[in-house]
Structures are given as structure tokens and as C-alpha cells.
Design an enzyme around this catalytic site. Structure first.
Site, PDB file in Angstrom:
ATOM      1  N   TYR A   1     -10.272  14.851  -6.408  1.00 28.51           N
ATOM      2  CA  TYR A   1      -9.367  14.286  -7.422  1.00 28.51           C
ATOM      3  C   TYR A   1      -8.558  15.401  -8.087  1.00 28.51           C
ATOM      4  O   TYR A   1      -7.349  15.278  -8.279  1.00 28.51           O
ATOM      5  CB  TYR A   1     -10.185  13.509  -8.451  1.00 28.51           C
TER       6      TYR A   1
ATOM      7  N   SER B   1      -3.024  14.055 -14.419  1.00 24.63           N
ATOM      8  CA  SER B   1      -4.283  13.959 -15.150  1.00 24.63           C
ATOM      9  C   SER B   1      -4.649  15.350 -15.656  1.00 24.63           C
ATOM     10  O   SER B   1      -4.236  16.366 -15.078  1.00 24.63           O
ATOM     11  CB  SER B   1      -5.394  13.451 -14.225  1.00 24.63           C
TER      12      SER B   1
ATOM     13  N   LYS C   1      -4.313  15.714  -8.047  1.00 25.05           N
ATOM     14  CA  LYS C   1      -3.476  15.751  -9.251  1.00 25.05           C
ATOM     15  C   LYS C   1      -2.771  17.100  -9.401  1.00 25.05           C
ATOM     16  O   LYS C   1      -1.622  17.151  -9.866  1.00 25.05           O
ATOM     17  CB  LYS C   1      -4.326  15.431 -10.486  1.00 25.05           C
TER      18      LYS C   1
ATOM     19  N   ASP D   1       0.888  -1.160   0.000  1.00 25.86           N
ATOM     20  CA  ASP D   1       0.000   0.000   0.000  1.00 25.86           C
ATOM     21  C   ASP D   1       0.922   1.204   0.000  1.00 25.86           C
ATOM     22  O   ASP D   1       1.529   1.534   1.018  1.00 25.86           O
ATOM     23  CB  ASP D   1      -0.885  -0.015   1.242  1.00 25.86           C
ATOM     24  N   VAL D   2       1.070   1.861  -1.139  1.00 29.00           N
ATOM     25  CA  VAL D   2       2.087   2.899  -1.257  1.00 29.00           C
ATOM     26  C   VAL D   2       1.706   4.203  -0.557  1.00 29.00           C
ATOM     27  O   VAL D   2       2.497   5.151  -0.549  1.00 29.00           O
ATOM     28  CB  VAL D   2       2.452   3.169  -2.733  1.00 29.00           C
TER      29      VAL D   2
ATOM     30  N   ALA E   1      -7.707  18.211  -6.793  1.00 30.34           N
ATOM     31  CA  ALA E   1      -6.706  18.679  -5.833  1.00 30.34           C
ATOM     32  C   ALA E   1      -5.520  17.729  -5.748  1.00 30.34           C
ATOM     33  O   ALA E   1      -4.368  18.162  -5.663  1.00 30.34           O
ATOM     34  CB  ALA E   1      -7.361  18.839  -4.451  1.00 30.34           C
TER      35      ALA E   1
ATOM     36  N   ILE F   1      -8.335   8.189 -21.297  1.00 29.51           N
ATOM     37  CA  ILE F   1      -7.574   7.062 -21.827  1.00 29.51           C
ATOM     38  C   ILE F   1      -8.430   5.805 -21.733  1.00 29.51           C
ATOM     39  O   ILE F   1      -9.207   5.633 -20.792  1.00 29.51           O
ATOM     40  CB  ILE F   1      -6.264   6.879 -21.032  1.00 29.51           C
TER      41      ILE F   1
ATOM     42  N   ASN G   1       2.500   5.898 -10.400  1.00 29.39           N
ATOM     43  CA  ASN G   1       1.260   5.748 -11.161  1.00 29.39           C
ATOM     44  C   ASN G   1       0.062   5.394 -10.277  1.00 29.39           C
ATOM     45  O   ASN G   1      -1.076   5.586 -10.688  1.00 29.39           O
ATOM     46  CB  ASN G   1       1.447   4.669 -12.228  1.00 29.39           C
TER      47      ASN G   1
END
Length: 243
Positions: free
Chosen positions: A157, A144, A161, A65-66, A159, A190, A92
Site C-alpha cells: 500500500y 495517503s 501511494k 474496473d478502472v 508503494a 479519515i 480516488n
């Protein structure tokens, strides 16, 4: 680009599927030994590693869990032990919890920031001693279009990125003199699992189709190959403009 990265060791977080898997495959084809990080998708990570072994490449699947510092430390130690010091880091790993403004909770915000932004900080800090020792390193963060546009997922999301791109510039300015470049790739729309059933969005793309994970991977390889480029974000939007 076969064997252009021979002798290099790469770690791709969230590398078991989608964009991460495409990046891991491209790095392997270019000759790097690749650690494919995953949190839950063990079977997918193992299958990807098997295909790399089938191509005569060194690779391991590395669970962590990074967003957790202890997990990151254990993973980095294992990669170094089994493949060697890490030269290339691709941050990623990410989550996309779709929420409207009125439905967004503190837990949604905290988990999004932890996985999408804090994880990049933890992994970067962990690999820097190895890169500094060699005076060579490549870090690529997967951002993104939502870092600059409204997007469809939610402000949490956006915030995460936008923060990732700030992190990219901050590290880049401080590390270039040590031979370490830090850049970002910002894909939009994508063709991944996230876009299944969203064909209506194609009309927003001037090119007329979703981007592919392989196209994102090629942008990552371009940044890794360019020692003069740092602190930059490569936008991949099929011609969409953001404001």
C-alpha cells in the site's frame, strides 16, 4: 461555491461511498455535472446520483474496473456522450488489503498497484485529449499519509501511494503549460468504513479525532479552484507528523 463549476464535467473514480462520494457531492454542489464511477457498489452509486438529480444537477453512475484499460475507455466514452467532455478527474479508486510482511503475496502486491496506481495512469491518459482541446483541466489524485509513513496496511500500500505522488509530479511538470494542473490530497485516519472499530488510533492524532470525508472533499475543491498550484500534495493528518 454554488455553481462555481457550472458547465464543467467531473469524473470521480471509486465515487460511490466514503471519500469518493463526499468529493462527488461537493463537485455537484459547486455546479459540475458528475460521473460517479463504481465497480461493484451499483446501489450506492445510483442513490448518490439520485440525490444529485434531486438538487437539479446532472449526474450519472458509471460502472468500470478502472484498472482495466478497456473498461476505462468504455466509461470515458459514455461520460463524454452523456455529460460532455471531462474537465475534472479525481482519481480516488483504491483498495487496502491489510497484510503483514510475512503474509504479503505477489497477488496482493499486483492488485494493489493495479487499482491504486495503474488506474490513475489509465484514467489520466484517457481524459487528456479532452482537457488539451480546451486547454483547461484539473486532475486530483487521492494519496495517503502512507506514501511517507509506515501506516498500518502494508508495504504494498505504501508503494502504491508513493507511486501515485510520483505520477502526480511527473504529469504536473509536463501539463501545466497546457492549462492542466495535477495535484494530490493525502488524507490520514479519515472516518470511513476502513476505520470502523479502530478508535484506538485516535490517540495518535494531535487534533483528537478522525478527519471527515467532507474535509477531504473541501481540500479537493481548493485544488480545483487554484490554477497556480500544481505538482503538490496536500497532507491532511490532524497534526500527525510522518518520518
Amino acid at each position: 461555491m454554488a455553481d462555481k463549476l457550472g458547465g464543467r464535467v467531473a469524473l470521480v473514480t471509486g465515487g460511490s461511498r466514503g471519500i469518493g462520494a463526499a468529493i462527488a457531492r461537493e463537485l455537484s454542489r459547486a455546479g459540475a455535472a458528475v460521473a460517479v464511477n463504481y465497480r461493484e457498489a451499483k446501489d450506492q452509486a445510483d442513490r448518490l446520483v439520485e440525490t444529485m438529480h434531486g438538487g437539479g444537477r446532472r449526474a450519472i453512475a458509471a460502472r468500470a474496473d478502472v484498472s482495466n484499460a478497456a473498461d476505462v475507455a468504455d466509461m470515458i466514452a459514455r461520460v463524454k456522450r452523456e455529460l460532455g467532455p471531462i474537465d475534472i478527474l479525481v482519481n480516488n479508486a483504491g483498495i487496502a488489503i491489510r497484510r503483514g510482511v510475512d503474509d504479503l503475496t505477489e497477488a496482493d502486491f499486483d492488485s494493489t498497484i493495479a487499482v491504486n496506481l495503474k488506474s490513475a495512469f489509465l484514467c489520466t491518459q484517457a481524459v487528456l485529449p479532452m482537457m488539451r482541446e480546451k486547454r483547461w483541466g484539473r486532475i486530483v489524485n487521492i494519496s495517503s499519509g502512507a506514501a511517507r509513513g509506515a501506516g498500518a496496511i502494508g508495504p504494498h500500500y505504501n508503494a502504491s501511494k508513493a507511486g501515485l505522488e510520483g505520477l502526480t509530479r511527473g504529469y504536473a511538470a509536463r501539463l501545466i503549460k497546457e492549462g492542466i494542473t495535477v495535484n494530490a490530497v493525502a488524507p490520514s485516519l479519515i472516518e470511513t468504513d476502513m476505520m470502523k472499530g479502530e478508535t484506538n488510533l485516535v490517540s495518535r492524532i494531535p487534533l483528537g479525532r478522525f478527519g471527515t470525508t467532507e474535509e477531504v472533499a473541501k481540500a479537493v475543491l481548493f485544488l480545483i479552484d487554484n490554477p497556480y498550484m500544481t505538482g503538490q500534495t496536500v497532507a491532511m493528518s490532524g497534526g500527525m507528523a510522518f518520518n
